[in-house]
Enzyme design. Sequence first.
Site, PDB file in Angstrom:
ATOM      1  N   LYS A  79       0.726  -1.090   0.106  1.00 41.12           N
ATOM      2  CA  LYS A  79      -0.065  -0.199  -0.055  1.00 41.12           C
ATOM      3  C   LYS A  79       0.766   1.200  -0.027  1.00 41.12           C
ATOM      4  O   LYS A  79       2.193   1.401   0.486  1.00 41.12           O
ATOM      5  CB  LYS A  79      -0.770  -0.167   1.163  1.00 41.12           C
ATOM      6  CG  LYS A  79      -2.026   1.133   1.280  1.00 41.12           C
ATOM      7  CD  LYS A  79      -2.640   0.996   2.714  1.00 41.12           C
ATOM      8  CE  LYS A  79      -3.808   2.258   2.713  1.00 41.12           C
ATOM      9  NZ  LYS A  79      -4.467   1.824   3.900  1.00 41.12           N
ATOM     10  N   SER A 154      -9.579   1.679   3.562  1.00 34.48           N
ATOM     11  CA  SER A 154      -8.720   2.449   2.385  1.00 34.48           C
ATOM     12  C   SER A 154      -7.569   1.610   1.521  1.00 34.48           C
ATOM     13  O   SER A 154      -7.126   2.277   0.684  1.00 34.48           O
ATOM     14  CB  SER A 154      -8.026   3.744   3.261  1.00 34.48           C
ATOM     15  OG  SER A 154      -7.066   3.003   4.134  1.00 34.48           O
ATOM     16  N   SER A 178      -9.332  -0.504   7.619  1.00 37.37           N
ATOM     17  CA  SER A 178      -9.024  -0.449   6.127  1.00 37.37           C
ATOM     18  C   SER A 178      -8.237  -1.597   5.831  1.00 37.37           C
ATOM     19  O   SER A 178      -7.931  -1.739   4.557  1.00 37.37           O
ATOM     20  CB  SER A 178      -7.909   0.864   6.240  1.00 37.37           C
ATOM     21  OG  SER A 178      -8.935   1.987   5.942  1.00 37.37           O
TER      22      SER A 178
HETATM   23  N1  GLN Z   1     -12.599   3.922   6.819  1.00 33.71           N
HETATM   24  C1  GLN Z   1     -12.031   4.591   8.079  1.00 33.71           C
HETATM   25  C2  GLN Z   1     -11.898   5.862   7.894  1.00 33.71           C
HETATM   26  O1  GLN Z   1     -12.142   6.559   6.851  1.00 33.71           O
HETATM   27  C3  GLN Z   1     -10.900   4.055   8.386  1.00 33.71           C
HETATM   28  C4  GLN Z   1      -9.769   4.015   7.561  1.00 33.71           C
HETATM   29  C5  GLN Z   1      -8.514   3.343   7.877  1.00 33.71           C
HETATM   30  O2  GLN Z   1      -8.601   2.214   8.573  1.00 33.71           O
HETATM   31  N2  GLN Z   1      -7.325   3.753   7.436  1.00 33.71           N
HETATM   32  O3  GLN Z   1     -11.379   6.520   8.720  1.00 33.71           O
END
Ligand code: GLN
Length: 482
Positions: A79, A154, A178
Amino acid sequence: MMTSLHSIDSLRNAIREERTTAIAVASEYYQRIQNYDGEVGAFLTLCEERAMKQAGLIDQMAAEGQPLPPLAGVPIAIKDVMVTAGVRTTAGSRILDNFIPPYDCSAVTRLEAAGAVILGKLNCDEFAMGSSNENSAYRPVHNPRDKTRVPGGSSGGSAAAVAAGMAIATLGSDTGGSIRQPASFCGVVGLKPTYGRVSRYGLIAFASSLDHIGPFANTVEEVALLLRTIAGRDPMDSTSADVAVPDYVAELVKPVKGLRVGVAKEYFAEGLSPEVRTAVEAAIQELAKLGCEIIPVSLPHTEYAISTYYIIATGEASSNLARYDGARYGFRAKSSTLSEMYRKTRDAGFGAEVKRRIMLGTYALSAGYYDAYYLKAQKVRTLIARDFKEAFRWVDVIASPTCPTTAFRLGEKSNDPMAMYLADIYTVTANLAGVPGISVPCGESSEKLPIGLQLFARHFDEATLLRVAHAYQQAKSRLQHG
Ligand code: GLN
């Protein structure tokens, strides 16, 4: 889309026995990326030169008959929130568009030391903020299972790359779900380890007390192998814990009979899609058939998790993202004064969601509101952590859905941040409490969209977590293949 060399084990054996070479495998994967990624959009940057150099070293070892390291020649992608020396790292943001880091993230160093071949960097929501990958400054990622749908976020690129067979395994990051949510949406396995289990050195910070690095793959066994490789104390990250790392792969074969599996009613509440509920309940029944004891537990503060998470995460983000001002790295806007440079760089460099979070977080941390919001959220965080502690007095793992729904359509929620935030309800709790969580595919909806079973375990007990997930995955594949 699968080749015959689609698992870590078969691949390593083939290289050892010189039935193929690491160079041939890497070339094959680059070809697949060429063929499929136009439609999927999982990769932001490829690092062919670095990959081929590493593959060449592995082939040389094989030719000399040297013992091969555990991930020899395995094509892995990262990532784009983990820095890679000499390879562009953007965090999915314009503000780091031209950023070439001078060093490697520790997790990447460990993968390469174990023989892995790093293919490139994966698309994600900007600074890992989002649940659909639509906040990437570059391009959305399409779910390989249904290209009209989001892959989740994400770490959308990390899940999609594995699902489309463009990498055998990938790394992602999980601050509020994420890793687990995109794993669930794309039908692959994704693990968020315990906080402190994997070094965060070289992970571009979103919310430092909630950020975790973890692996994606098709099988729990491969995820266990990756975790074994990247886990453990790292002097470069003072929050990485000095806790012994078991041989997660060897532990997988221990029986699960007699283990106690908790089921919390708060995770089967309003908003859960009936199809997801049915699939997850069937998975829990499967665990019962394997000899696990199913025990009701309660995690009573779950209803406060979303608000708690979005205050703490945005507060930490507003502080972490203060460093992007055009002075040191990445993009710099043309301007005549220093303060104008800061303002214009941040205005043009950050996308809408990142700005929204910086503002929200700055507000929650500011004098007069700190006590009412940030401090209050920290107290509720403690209550959520205590819920888990209490539940784990009675059970060894807790089972739940990973997400309330299957993958939604591209564009469906992008104009409604609240709806997007609410979808994180089942995943943010593990980040607030620091306990490990995994998502394992447990079925499909009537529209053939993957559904994920989520399992949690006690702090640093990934061995039990993986063992139960593995037993479930094995049982399920026996059911499918008779
Ligand atoms: N969907 C969550 C957010 O928008 C988690 C994001 C993540 O785990 N990086 O913050």
